[in-house]
Motif scaffolding. Structure first.
Motif, short mmCIF file in Angstrom:
data_model
loop_
_atom_site.label_atom_id
_atom_site.label_comp_id
_atom_site.label_asym_id
_atom_site.label_seq_id
_atom_site.Cartn_x
_atom_site.Cartn_y
_atom_site.Cartn_z
N PRO A 76 37.73 44.69 33.65
CA PRO A 76 38.96 44.07 34.29
C PRO A 76 39.01 42.58 34.29
O PRO A 76 38.02 42.09 35.18
CB PRO A 76 39.26 44.84 35.32
CG PRO A 76 38.25 45.66 35.80
CD PRO A 76 37.37 45.77 34.69
N LEU A 77 39.91 41.93 33.69
CA LEU A 77 40.37 40.43 34.20
C LEU A 77 41.43 39.90 34.25
O LEU A 77 42.32 40.70 33.52
CB LEU A 77 39.11 39.62 33.24
CG LEU A 77 39.34 39.85 31.47
CD1 LEU A 77 40.48 39.08 31.12
CD2 LEU A 77 38.04 39.68 30.80
N ALA A 78 41.60 38.90 34.69
CA ALA A 78 43.28 38.27 34.53
C ALA A 78 42.79 37.05 33.74
O ALA A 78 42.15 36.10 34.09
CB ALA A 78 43.56 37.87 35.88
N MET A 79 43.79 36.85 32.68
CA MET A 79 43.52 35.75 31.59
C MET A 79 43.95 34.26 32.40
O MET A 79 45.15 34.43 32.99
CB MET A 79 44.05 35.85 30.36
CG MET A 79 43.52 37.22 29.80
SD MET A 79 44.49 37.73 28.21
CE MET A 79 44.01 36.27 27.20
N ALA A 80 43.32 33.18 32.19
CA ALA A 80 43.97 32.04 32.39
C ALA A 80 44.74 31.27 31.32
O ALA A 80 44.45 31.59 30.34
CB ALA A 80 42.63 30.91 32.77
N TYR A 81 45.92 30.67 31.81
CA TYR A 81 46.65 30.05 30.72
C TYR A 81 47.63 29.08 31.74
O TYR A 81 47.74 29.19 32.83
CB TYR A 81 47.59 30.80 30.08
CG TYR A 81 48.24 31.71 30.58
CD1 TYR A 81 49.53 31.67 31.11
CD2 TYR A 81 47.70 33.21 30.67
CE1 TYR A 81 50.34 32.66 31.54
CE2 TYR A 81 48.66 34.18 31.33
CZ TYR A 81 49.82 34.11 31.84
OH TYR A 81 50.67 35.06 32.03
N ALA A 82 48.26 28.03 30.96
CA ALA A 82 49.14 27.13 31.71
C ALA A 82 50.49 27.52 30.84
O ALA A 82 50.61 28.51 30.24
CB ALA A 82 48.58 25.64 31.46
#
Length: 499
Positions: A76-82
């Motif tokens: 499980p992970l949370a994706m980085a974005y702007a």
């Protein structure tokens, strides 16, 4: 997928995004739901993904879908974005309430993300609680599955699970988690995240990953990054054209809600037009009409320009100079309008029963839309009524117009154009019925289903609406109310994001 002797649910994960550098995401497990209960499992979608629906519906499976347990093979992970939100750039957004459990290879050989939405706080949550209320979860389930049945590229809904935990917004609401499926969750905002940090190698790694996963033909092109940009532009042009053909308004077309894969993603304040108006806005937060119905192609073009900006270092490198790279980006963006207009015109010709393109067809469609707008004609029922008119079996379509004579005048030109193509009337009508749905997720029906589930814990209206929308092009006896526009007291003028 199976359940082992120890009761552990095994999902056949193959997690390519988790193998990217650590700065692309934050590793975080979903939060525990105190009392998970399955509301809806998409059995057909599970089968298409090669997943065992019975195992997913087991207590262990429901716990995974609620975020209470991590399934075997999940990373499980949370994706980085702007992203640009209504034109304002935010350097770091990321999955503030979502968790990518992993990826599976479907029976069609395509790689799919399995993501939980509403599964708790992550390092990207900022001041949010990371939770989702039941209503927005069910809204996304209904609308995304309806879009899929109407042939629009979209994320899908695998499951909705009640968490047994209250969510605090303006009111106290029941909490829920949506299990969302997508060919990936890469966004324009994902590229902007690295661009804002001047991380060219991060941009290159992300672009190479996107090419390998979504645009493998670009890997063999002489200019791979230009080919990648061309591919995204083409898919988004077709996607927005499909939205416009159905009267769908996304409502929040920020760059972080624009998918690199060309799928409709992030159903928040989305809605479908009833009485046609080109500038219709439903979203309660779109005060200036930035994402109004007719402005959607312009908004998408703007978003794609932001993607092109992030790729400029790569384009300049492969073109051998700054000016050449910039010219390459402009050339790619110029194709959006051409491709959007081509896709829209082709789709609208089909909606009015035309098989071949002729001069004047676009003007004929525009004339109809103008008359619909002036007469408050229902978008879906007008085009569906044309099917019967083409077959010579009804004149209900003219009743959609406040002044039926407005349709009568247009009908003369339309029938003259139809006469230029040799096609049996019933065959033409049958083709039109496959293009013009009779049932859409009308806003008042969606809201009624959500109120019933949220206020009364009655999910039958939700189930009934899903069953109707599973076959949107076939008219069925006894379902007449699902085809009708809202009565004045039922009309929904504002929709909400739900975050």
């Amino acid at each position: 997928m199976s359940v082992s002797e120890q009761g552990k649910v095994r999902l056949p994960f193959d997690n390519s995004y988790a193998r990217l550098p650590e700065r692309f995401y934050a590793r975080v497990a979903p939060s525990i739901a105190p009392a998970p209960a399955l509301i809806k499992l998409n059995v057909q979608l599970a089968a298409a993904l090669g997943l065992d629906a019975e195992a997913l519906a087991s207590p262990e499976g429901v716990a995974i879908l609620a975020g209470s347990r991590v399934g075997e093979g999940s990373e499980p992970l949370a994706m980085a974005y702007a992203g640009h939100q209504f034109g304002n750039f935010v350097r770091q957004l990321g999955d503030g309430r979502a968790n990518l459990l992993g990826e599976v290879i479907g029976l069609d050989g395509v790689r799919y993300d399995i993501q939980l939405k509403g599964s708790g706080r992550t390092p990207f949550s900022r001041n949010g609680d990371g939770r989702a209320a039941l209503g927005p979860v069910l809204r996304e389930y209904i609308v995304s599955e309806a879009m899929a049945t109407m042939g629009v590229p979209t994320t899908r809904s695998l499951a909705a699970v009640a968490t047994g935990q209250a969510v605090f917004r303006e009111n106290v609401l029941p909490g829920a988690v949506l299990t969302r499926v997508a060919t990936s969750h890469l966004r324009v905002g994902t590229f902007q995240y690295f661009f804002a940090q001047r991380d060219v190698e991060g941009t290159r790694t992300l672009a190479d990953y996107a090419i390998a996963r979504h645009y493998p033909e670009a890997a063999h092109a002489q200019r791979r990054y230009r080919a990648f940009l061309d591919g995204v532009v083409a898919r988004q042009a077709r996607l927005v054209a499909q939205w416009m053909q159905l009267g769908f308004i996304h409502g929040v077309m920020n760059t972080d809600n624009t998918s690199i894969s060309g799928e409709t993603i992030d159903y928040g304040p989305c809605a479908f037009i009833e009485a046609y108006h080109s500038r219709t806005v439903f979203s309660s937060i779109d005060h200036q009409g930035r994402y109004s119905n007719s402005n959607q192609p312009h908004a998408m073009h703007w978003n794609l320009a932001r993607l092109a900006e992030t790729l400029l270092p790569l384009l300049m490198e492969e073109e051998g100079g700054d000016e050449a790279g910039l010219a390459s980006a402009y050339a790619a963006l110029e194709q959006f309008g051409v491709q959007f207009e081509a896709a829209l015109n082709e789709g609208m010709r089909k909606k009015i029963g035309l098989a071949a393109e002729r001069e004047g067809d676009t003007a004929l469609v525009e004339d109809l839309l103008n008359r619909m707008e002036e007469n408050r004609a229902d978008f879906t029922l007008t085009f569906r009524g044309l099917c019967s008119a083409a077959a010579g079996t009804g004149d209900d379509v003219r009743k959609m117009f406040a002044d039926p004579a407005a349709f009568d005048t247009w009908e003369v030109a339309w029938r003259a154009r139809l006469a230029q193509e040799e096609m049996p009337s019933e065959e033409r009508a049958a083709r039109m019925r496959r293009t013009n749905p009779v049932y859409i997720p009308r806003n008042h029906l969606v809201e009624a289903a959500l109120r019933s589930a949220t206020d009364d814990k009655d999910f039958q209206p939700f189930e009934d609406l899903l069953a109707v929308l599973a076959n949107p092009y076939e008219e069925r006896a006894g379902l007449e109310r699902y085809a009708l526009p809202a009565r004045p007291e039922e009309y929904v003028s504002k929709t909400f994001c739900g975050t």
